[in-house]
Design an enzyme around this catalytic site. Structure first.
Site, PDB file in Angstrom:
ATOM      1  CE  LYS A  45       2.784  28.713 -10.209  1.00 22.50           C
ATOM      2  NZ  LYS A  45       2.556  28.166 -11.531  1.00 22.50           N
TER       3      LYS A  45
ATOM      4  CD  GLU B  95       5.039  34.992 -16.790  1.00 22.72           C
ATOM      5  OE1 GLU B  95       4.434  34.662 -17.816  1.00 22.72           O
ATOM      6  OE2 GLU B  95       4.666  34.659 -15.657  1.00 22.72           O
TER       7      GLU B  95
ATOM      8  CG  HIS C 120       2.710  65.655 -10.482  1.00 25.58           C
ATOM      9  ND1 HIS C 120       2.797  67.002 -10.194  1.00 25.58           N
ATOM     10  CD2 HIS C 120       2.257  65.574 -11.761  1.00 25.58           C
ATOM     11  CE1 HIS C 120       2.382  67.701 -11.240  1.00 25.58           C
ATOM     12  NE2 HIS C 120       2.053  66.849 -12.210  1.00 25.58           N
TER      13      HIS C 120
HETATM   14  O1  PA5 Z   1       2.039  33.508 -19.037  1.00 27.46           O
HETATM   15  C1  PA5 Z   1       1.909  32.526 -18.355  1.00 27.46           C
HETATM   16  O2  PA5 Z   1       2.094  31.374 -18.795  1.00 27.46           O
HETATM   17  C2  PA5 Z   1       1.462  32.637 -16.913  1.00 27.46           C
HETATM   18  O3  PA5 Z   1       1.372  33.951 -16.500  1.00 27.46           O
HETATM   19  C3  PA5 Z   1       0.114  31.980 -16.735  1.00 27.46           C
HETATM   20  O4  PA5 Z   1      -0.812  32.603 -17.570  1.00 27.46           O
HETATM   21  C4  PA5 Z   1      -0.346  32.054 -15.284  1.00 27.46           C
HETATM   22  O5  PA5 Z   1       0.624  31.504 -14.438  1.00 27.46           O
HETATM   23  C5  PA5 Z   1      -1.660  31.323 -15.105  1.00 27.46           C
HETATM   24  O6  PA5 Z   1      -1.538  30.001 -15.480  1.00 27.46           O
HETATM   25  P1  PA5 Z   1      -2.804  29.110 -15.743  1.00 27.46           P
HETATM   26  O7  PA5 Z   1      -3.538  29.683 -16.885  1.00 27.46           O
HETATM   27  O8  PA5 Z   1      -2.262  27.749 -16.034  1.00 27.46           O
HETATM   28  O9  PA5 Z   1      -3.635  29.129 -14.486  1.00 27.46           O
END
Ligand code: PA5
Length: 447
Positions: free
Chosen positions: A424, A289, A310
């Site tokens: 989303k 990310e 394996h």
């Molecule tokens: O790293 C990030 O920002 C995302 O992976 C969030 O943690 C994830 O989308 C969950 O978001 P939230 O904590 O707002 O539910």
């Protein structure tokens, strides 16, 4: 005292030592930019000095909340997705007995997870498991509006209230969320849940040392003070005053950027201990990310060895030469098992008699490293003296700091994740969420 150690010499057949050293100034600048708060995403730097900012009162408060859940629950469900669950699961799995859920004489509740998928069978089976069980919920969502955890929370909150009554349920639910915004905050205030704040300036994937990770880890019975202490040490070591040669985050960031430049587009995080599987999942989210944007970024991947030798071992040995490995190596195991002698030796394994199982594992590790280097795969190694809270704390902060530096060297904003929104938007349009009418019409015309 020993500390985690990064070794990069097995990358030098592929990139030069001079080329890595050539990043010195750039990496120092990236590190300084993080600390000056002048770079991209500078409103999400709350993780940078988080370990040293955690005080005793905060840890005591977390331990007290954990105690309530530990004393009143057989099972605690941690609800969250992405950064809101991966850090906790990584640490809990790494420190737990491999057969934790089968332990009969338990000192801690079983920690299970929800809201990290939308599997109907998963949720159904979880609800069946929780029937007639004393359970509690830690609901974690920074935004407080993420669909997956919100859906799981509504289901499980309803079940808890039905099983325990509303008043008792209220004491067994803890919310970890934004200080004022989002549906989870509104709900928590209305219902009177105990809450913890995820600070505005801490993004999900950098939040494991906040209550997001610390509370579930404490509930599982692990020492959050040691975890934080390890991170504090690493925060100091990876600071701006440490020389490049002594700063593991700087060296790792420089090496992986040089490998990327030389055509190594995929980094495989390798472990030889199955308990580390979710450490890799956490790491993949952190780096994926943070760096995968603007059509750039190393693809973070992972394998559990020797299991995956394996399966993926073949690809790694002889597939396209666009990969490098980073091995998490554990110097000393927590338990000892010695391989027995057998007079008949029908299996021909007496050459192993008297050796520890870990010695066999270590030779597999060494043999694999040499084979992969021979096969054209650069190899980096991160050694942990032992698998415990302290060294996991060091490891977490090391990877976080290196990720921030590495992202800046790459030229991206390592603290946003705009790409996550695309699915989303489509999902909401397909589900006719109010406010998505135009998108609904457009997407339905495509299918
Ligand atoms: O790293 C990030 O920002 C995302 O992976 C969030 O943690 C994830 O989308 C969950 O978001 P939230 O904590 O707002 O539910």
């Amino acid at each position: 005292m020993q500390h985690i150690k990064l070794t990069i010499d097995k990358a030098f057949g592929f990139i030069s030592e001079q080329a890595v050293a050539g990043y010195k100034a750039q990496v120092a600048e990236a590190n300084a930019t993080l600390h000056n708060g002048t770079g991209k995403g500078n409103d999400f730097l709350g993780w940078l000095n988080l370990p040293t900012s955690i005080d005793d009162a905060h840890l005591t408060d977390i331990e007290n909340t954990a105690k309530i859940l530990r004393e009143n629950c057989e099972v605690v469900v941690v609800i969250g997705i992405g950064g809101s669950y991966l850090g906790a699961k990584a640490v809990i799995d790494a420190l737990s007995n491999s057969f934790d859920w089968l332990q009969t004489e338990r000192k801690s509740p079983v920690v299970v997870y929800a809201g990290q998928n939308i599997g109907e069978d998963y949720l159904y089976e979880l609800q069946q498991l929780l029937k007639n069980k004393k359970f509690g919920i830690i609901s974690i969502s920074k935004s407080g509006t993420t669909t997956e955890p919100a859906l799981a929370f509504r289901l499980l909150k309803t079940q808890l209230e039905e099983q325990q009554g509303k008043e008792a349920a209220q004491k067994l639910i803890v919310a970890v969320t934004d200080k004022s915004r989002g549906a989870l905050r509104t709900l928590a205030t209305q219902e009177g849940y105990k809450t913890y704040v995820i600070e505005d300036n801490i993004g999900g994937r950098y939040s494991v040392l906040s209550p997001v990770g610390l509370l579930p880890i404490a509930v599982a019975g692990f020492d959050v003070r040691q975890l934080v202490a390890g991170a504090v040490y690493m925060e100091g070591l990876c600071g701006t005053t440490t020389a490049f040669e002594e700063n593991p985050a700087a060296i790792y960031a420089a090496t992986r950027n040089e490998l990327y430049k030389s055509g190594k587009k995929i980094e495989i995080l390798v472990n030889f201990h199955p308990k580390l599987h979710y450490v890799s999942e956490w790491w993949k989210q952190l780096y994926g990310e943070s760096e995968g944007k603007d059509n750039l970024g190393i693809y973070p991947s992972s394998v559990d060895f020797t299991t995956d030798l394996h399966s993926m071992g073949q690809w790694i040995q002889q597939g396209e030469r666009t990969i490098f490995e980073t091995v998490i190596s554990i110097q000393e195991t927590n338990h000892t098992t010695v391989f027995p002698h057998d007079a008949a030796n029908m299996d021909g394994l007496n050459f192993l008699a008297g050796k520890r199982v870990d010695e066999v594992n270590k030779m597999a590790e060494l043999g694999t490293m040499l084979a992969h280097v021979d096969g054209g795969v650069p190899n980096l190694k991160v050694e942990l003296p032992k698998l415990n809270e302290y060294y996991l704390g060091e490891l977490i902060y090391f990877f976080e700091k290196a990720c921030g530096i590495s992202g800046y060297v790459l030229g991206v904003n390592p603290f946003d994740q705009p790409g996550v929104e695309a699915y989303k938007k489509n999902m909401f349009a397909l589900l006719d969420k109010p406010g998505y009418e135009a998108e609904s019409k457009a997407i339905k015309a495509r299918i």
